[in-house]
Design a protein around this motif. Structure first.
Motif, PDB file in Angstrom:
ATOM      1  N   ILE A 297       0.834  -1.207   0.000  1.00 33.51           N
ATOM      2  CA  ILE A 297       0.000   0.000   0.000  1.00 33.51           C
ATOM      3  C   ILE A 297       0.870   1.258   0.000  1.00 33.51           C
ATOM      4  O   ILE A 297       0.611   2.209  -0.741  1.00 33.51           O
ATOM      5  CB  ILE A 297      -0.954  -0.016   1.220  1.00 33.51           C
ATOM      6  CG1 ILE A 297      -2.017  -1.096   1.012  1.00 33.51           C
ATOM      7  CG2 ILE A 297      -1.605   1.342   1.423  1.00 33.51           C
ATOM      8  CD1 ILE A 297      -2.888  -1.361   2.211  1.00 33.51           C
ATOM      9  N   LEU A 298       1.901   1.241   0.817  1.00 31.85           N
ATOM     10  CA  LEU A 298       2.792   2.404   0.872  1.00 31.85           C
ATOM     11  C   LEU A 298       3.431   2.656  -0.493  1.00 31.85           C
ATOM     12  O   LEU A 298       3.586   3.800  -0.925  1.00 31.85           O
ATOM     13  CB  LEU A 298       3.885   2.189   1.918  1.00 31.85           C
ATOM     14  CG  LEU A 298       3.434   2.072   3.375  1.00 31.85           C
ATOM     15  CD1 LEU A 298       4.639   2.097   4.305  1.00 31.85           C
ATOM     16  CD2 LEU A 298       2.458   3.174   3.760  1.00 31.85           C
ATOM     17  N   GLN A 299       3.787   1.568  -1.156  1.00 34.08           N
ATOM     18  CA  GLN A 299       4.432   1.664  -2.462  1.00 34.08           C
ATOM     19  C   GLN A 299       3.609   2.511  -3.434  1.00 34.08           C
ATOM     20  O   GLN A 299       4.160   3.191  -4.300  1.00 34.08           O
ATOM     21  CB  GLN A 299       4.613   0.243  -3.012  1.00 34.08           C
ATOM     22  CG  GLN A 299       5.789   0.054  -3.948  1.00 34.08           C
ATOM     23  CD  GLN A 299       7.133   0.259  -3.263  1.00 34.08           C
ATOM     24  OE1 GLN A 299       7.327  -0.137  -2.134  1.00 34.08           O
ATOM     25  NE2 GLN A 299       8.055   0.915  -3.952  1.00 34.08           N
ATOM     26  N   LYS A 300       2.302   2.464  -3.261  1.00 32.69           N
ATOM     27  CA  LYS A 300       1.418   3.198  -4.176  1.00 32.69           C
ATOM     28  C   LYS A 300       1.250   4.652  -3.786  1.00 32.69           C
ATOM     29  O   LYS A 300       0.562   5.409  -4.476  1.00 32.69           O
ATOM     30  CB  LYS A 300       0.037   2.524  -4.202  1.00 32.69           C
ATOM     31  CG  LYS A 300       0.057   1.163  -4.836  1.00 32.69           C
ATOM     32  CD  LYS A 300      -1.302   0.522  -4.756  1.00 32.69           C
ATOM     33  CE  LYS A 300      -1.235  -0.861  -5.400  1.00 32.69           C
ATOM     34  NZ  LYS A 300      -2.446  -1.636  -5.086  1.00 32.69           N
ATOM     35  N   ASN A 301       1.807   5.043  -2.656  1.00 35.06           N
ATOM     36  CA  ASN A 301       1.631   6.421  -2.185  1.00 35.06           C
ATOM     37  C   ASN A 301       2.970   7.113  -1.983  1.00 35.06           C
ATOM     38  O   ASN A 301       3.134   7.927  -1.066  1.00 35.06           O
ATOM     39  CB  ASN A 301       0.845   6.410  -0.868  1.00 35.06           C
ATOM     40  CG  ASN A 301      -0.588   5.988  -1.093  1.00 35.06           C
ATOM     41  OD1 ASN A 301      -1.406   6.769  -1.589  1.00 35.06           O
ATOM     42  ND2 ASN A 301      -0.907   4.753  -0.759  1.00 35.06           N
ATOM     43  N   LYS A 302       3.902   6.779  -2.865  1.00 33.98           N
ATOM     44  CA  LYS A 302       5.247   7.297  -2.683  1.00 33.98           C
ATOM     45  C   LYS A 302       5.376   8.779  -3.020  1.00 33.98           C
ATOM     46  O   LYS A 302       6.451   9.358  -2.827  1.00 33.98           O
ATOM     47  CB  LYS A 302       6.247   6.489  -3.521  1.00 33.98           C
ATOM     48  CG  LYS A 302       6.754   5.269  -2.771  1.00 33.98           C
ATOM     49  CD  LYS A 302       7.428   4.296  -3.685  1.00 33.98           C
ATOM     50  CE  LYS A 302       8.925   4.512  -3.790  1.00 33.98           C
ATOM     51  NZ  LYS A 302       9.528   3.438  -4.606  1.00 33.98           N
ATOM     52  N   LYS A 303       4.315   9.377  -3.504  1.00 35.86           N
ATOM     53  CA  LYS A 303       4.397  10.810  -3.779  1.00 35.86           C
ATOM     54  C   LYS A 303       4.524  11.606  -2.474  1.00 35.86           C
ATOM     55  O   LYS A 303       4.994  12.741  -2.477  1.00 35.86           O
ATOM     56  CB  LYS A 303       3.177  11.280  -4.586  1.00 35.86           C
ATOM     57  CG  LYS A 303       1.858  10.959  -3.934  1.00 35.86           C
ATOM     58  CD  LYS A 303       0.690  11.412  -4.796  1.00 35.86           C
ATOM     59  CE  LYS A 303      -0.615  11.110  -4.094  1.00 35.86           C
ATOM     60  NZ  LYS A 303      -1.532  10.283  -4.852  1.00 35.86           N
ATOM     61  N   TYR A 304       4.102  11.005  -1.368  1.00 37.25           N
ATOM     62  CA  TYR A 304       4.300  11.657  -0.070  1.00 37.25           C
ATOM     63  C   TYR A 304       5.721  11.370   0.428  1.00 37.25           C
ATOM     64  O   TYR A 304       6.141  10.211   0.471  1.00 37.25           O
ATOM     65  CB  TYR A 304       3.309  11.122   0.968  1.00 37.25           C
ATOM     66  CG  TYR A 304       1.870  11.445   0.669  1.00 37.25           C
ATOM     67  CD1 TYR A 304       1.287  12.630   1.143  1.00 37.25           C
ATOM     68  CD2 TYR A 304       1.081  10.575  -0.075  1.00 37.25           C
ATOM     69  CE1 TYR A 304      -0.037  12.925   0.882  1.00 37.25           C
ATOM     70  CE2 TYR A 304      -0.241  10.862  -0.346  1.00 37.25           C
ATOM     71  CZ  TYR A 304      -0.800  12.043   0.134  1.00 37.25           C
ATOM     72  OH  TYR A 304      -2.101  12.335  -0.131  1.00 37.25           O
TER      73      TYR A 304
END
Length: 626
Positions: A297-304
């Motif tokens: 899940i984190l991998q998909k929100n790496k823009k943060y």
DNA sequence: CAATCGTGCGCG
DNA sequence: AAAGCGCGCACGATTG
């Protein structure tokens, strides 16, 4: 009748047993024992390197012999055990075998009632300790309380009788077990006797592996772990800083800290970045709509920025805790080596390992190979290791006999690329182009996910999630795949139907290892329960493949050890990790041994996998390589 | 305070 | 998280 072989004057006068000398006892044993003999040991503790072996008991139903090793000269006994061709029966024989190794005894033929019981009831929730088996098969209750007594008080009259009791019933238990195997053969046409034989052979190898242990280069290990904890500390600070900079996360920054310009503390936030709960709460406040903080899940929100840091933190934190300096405490004080405990049979037939788990030492990423390199061969010896490549894919091809899979492997084609071209209907030279729905992956990457995933029952839910595509797109890909390799699909579906009908699944011949599904009764109570049904189906897909792989590697371990023994190689098996076999060999023979090892691995696999070629790659090195 | 559960992740 | 299989370990959270 109980016979005691001891020089202990306090014990010799009892009327409950007969005292005799070693020669006389071995003579008697030879006379009254036909082809099998029960064996057990009492020890001062669990470690064959640190704790003494106190007694060896040999017995049949009618006569038991208790050898008091603390008082007698047992050279004659050692010789007898080493030369005997009889079948030695014990419960949890790996334990006794290791202690026998400590007095330089190697038994040739063994039968372990515990391993047999695990094979017979694999997957059922049934106990397999000796007391349970004696109760279940013979309706006799054993008193195990005396065991600690021996450690504290040494050999007493009570202890002699207790020790003798332990080698009284095993033959009968073995008989009952083999009866059960036979009954199951009649009832279900499943004969897993070959599996029992396999386990009884390979247990000698695992005993040796545990006894010999593995060398860890402590200085190297410390250098690595220091580096990891240093990086971890830095990332933690970066995380704290980014929380302070983010207005949305103001509530995690204490008021007084916000104003304090002269903060000399190491950290000024109290966030525990190891806590999933705290992480989730922070990420939610940051504006992420997520239900868990797993890497995928984190991998998909790496823009943060925080998410990026968190991913790095999690990686380092895992390495720091699971593969940190804890392992140094496990190093044996006497041998200076690591002696892990192997669990010989998990539900698919694979092994597991603990104290420490050497099956999950990092191998991937930047640090993986460095971490593994701390495991070394001993001085004057080379690390000679190797692994099978693509074993599970080969097994799928071999069992399904799917034309596409079989011919790809036989022609030396790249299976993933070939299937990829078919699934997506593209030319084979385009398979490494970006996958349109998720350009960070290639078509071939997607196919690899499918090949390893679908074969184990992965659904469109997981695939869509994994590839970041819609459920429909995922479903289309899966259907396309299935249409292109219909034989594989049929093969897997057949397994699923078998599992759902029978409540168990078996690995392919010749082993026919059985695995019962413990939740089968629940399924029968409510066959519309998709959760249980799906779970049984997926286990039915996976077990024959994973299990056959495990059966083969066990057979290979047996053959490798046989080669070492028969031809007196100055080599030993160090550890086996799924489809790897790692050994060490005296330097000047290492290259020769490498060739031999590879040859044995391949020839062993070839006796079980006949339709496709098998590859194994071995190497010579100073340490564990990946 | 210890035992157990839940989450997450290392390996294949 | 129901929705790929098989493990063991560490850590925080919860329970009793």
């Amino acid at each position: 009748m109980i016979y005691l072989i001891s020089e202990n004057n306090n014990l010799l006068a009892s009327s409950k047993y007969i005292s005799i000398n070693t020669s006389k006892s071995l003579e008697l044993i030879d006379k009254c024992v036909l082809n099998e003999i029960q064996i057990d040991t009492e020890t001062k503790g669990l470690c064959p390197h640190l704790n003494d072996l106190l007694t060896i008991q040999l017995g049949t139903k009618n006569n038991q012999f208790v050898f008091d090793l603390t008082t007698i000269n047992y050279l004659e006994l050692i010789n007898f055990l080493n030369c005997s061709d009889k079948l030695f029966i014990a419960h949890n024989i790996k334990f006794d075998y290791k202690f026998l190794l400590s007095i330089e005894v190697k038994l040739k033929n063994v039968y372990c009632t515990q391993l047999a019981e695990q094979v017979i009831n694999n997957g059922k929730e049934e106990p397999f300790n000796l007391a349970s088996l004696t109760q279940k098969y013979l309706n006799i209750s054993l008193n195990k309380d005396v065991r600690n007594d021996i450690i504290i008080n040494g050999l007493t009259e009570k202890a002699v009788i207790y020790a003798a009791e332990d080698v009284k019933h095993l033959s009968l238990i073995k008989e009952k077990q083999l009866e059960k195997v036979n009954n199951d053969y009649i009832k279900h046409s499943v004969n897993y006797l070959e599996t029992i034989n396999l386990e009884n052979e390979v247990v000698k190898v695992f005993s040796l592996m545990e006894f010999n242990g593995v060398t860890l280069d402590v200085e190297k290990w410390k250098t690595i772990t220091d580096k990891v904890s240093e990086s971890l500390f830095k990332v933690e600070k970066d995380l704290d800083e980014s929380v302070k900079k983010e207005p949305k996360l103001n509530k995690y920054v204490p008021k007084e800290k916000q104003l304090n310009l002269f903060d000399f503390e190491e950290r000024d936030l109290t966030i525990n970045w190891k806590s999933s709960k705290q992480k989730l709460s922070i990420l939610k406040d940051l504006g992420l709509n997520i239900k868990s903080t797993g890497a995928e899940i984190l991998q998909k929100n790496k823009k943060y920025e925080i998410v990026k840091l968190l991913l790095e933190y999690n990686k380092l934190s895992k390495l720091n805790s699971s593969f940190g300096n804890n392992i140094l405490d496990i190093i044996n004080k006497k041998t200076n080596k690591i002696h892990p405990d192997y669990w010989q049979i998990v539900e698919t037939g694979r092994i597991s390992c603990k104290n420490p788990n050497l099956l999950n030492i990092p191998s991937k990423g930047e640090l993986g190979p460095i971490i593994r390199s701390a495991f070394t061969s001993k001085k004057g010896y080379k690390w000679v290791g190797g692994d099978y490549s693509g074993m599970e894919l080969a097994i799928i091809a071999d069992l399904s006999k799917d034309d596409v899979w079989v011919s790809a492997l036989n022609n030396g084609e790249d299976l993933h690329s070939k299937l990829c071209a078919a699934t997506f209907n593209i030319p084979i030279d385009k398979v490494k182009e970006p996958f349109p729905f998720n350009p960070s992956l290639t078509y071939r990457d997607v196919q690899k996910t499918i090949n390893f995933g679908i074969a184990y029952g992965m659904s469109e839910f997981k695939l869509s999630d994994r590839l970041n595509i819609s459920k429909q797109e995922a479903l289309d890909i899966i259907n396309n795949f299935k249409n292109n390799v219909p034989t594989v699909s049929e093969f897997l579906e057949k397994l699923a139907r078998y599992g759902l009908r029978k409540g168990f699944i078996i690995t392919p011949p010749p082993f026919n290892r059985i695995r019962y599904f413990s939740d089968f009764n629940n399924y029968k109570l409510n066959e519309t329960n998709e959760k249980i049904k799906g779970s049984i189906e997926r286990k039915s897909y996976n077990t024959p493949i994973q299990g056959m792989n495990a059966d083969i590697i066990k057979a290979a371990l047996i053959n490798v050890q046989k080669e070492i023994d028969e031809n007196n190689w100055d080599a030993e098996i160090l550890l086996s990790v799924y489809d790897e076999i790692n050994t060490q060999c005296i330097e000047d023979k290492a290259e020769e041994w490498k060739v031999k090892l590879e040859e044995i691995m391949i020839s062993t696999a070839k006796t079980y996998i006949k339709n496709v070629p098998i590859k194994a790659d071995c190497y010579v090195n100073d340490f564990w390589k990946k």
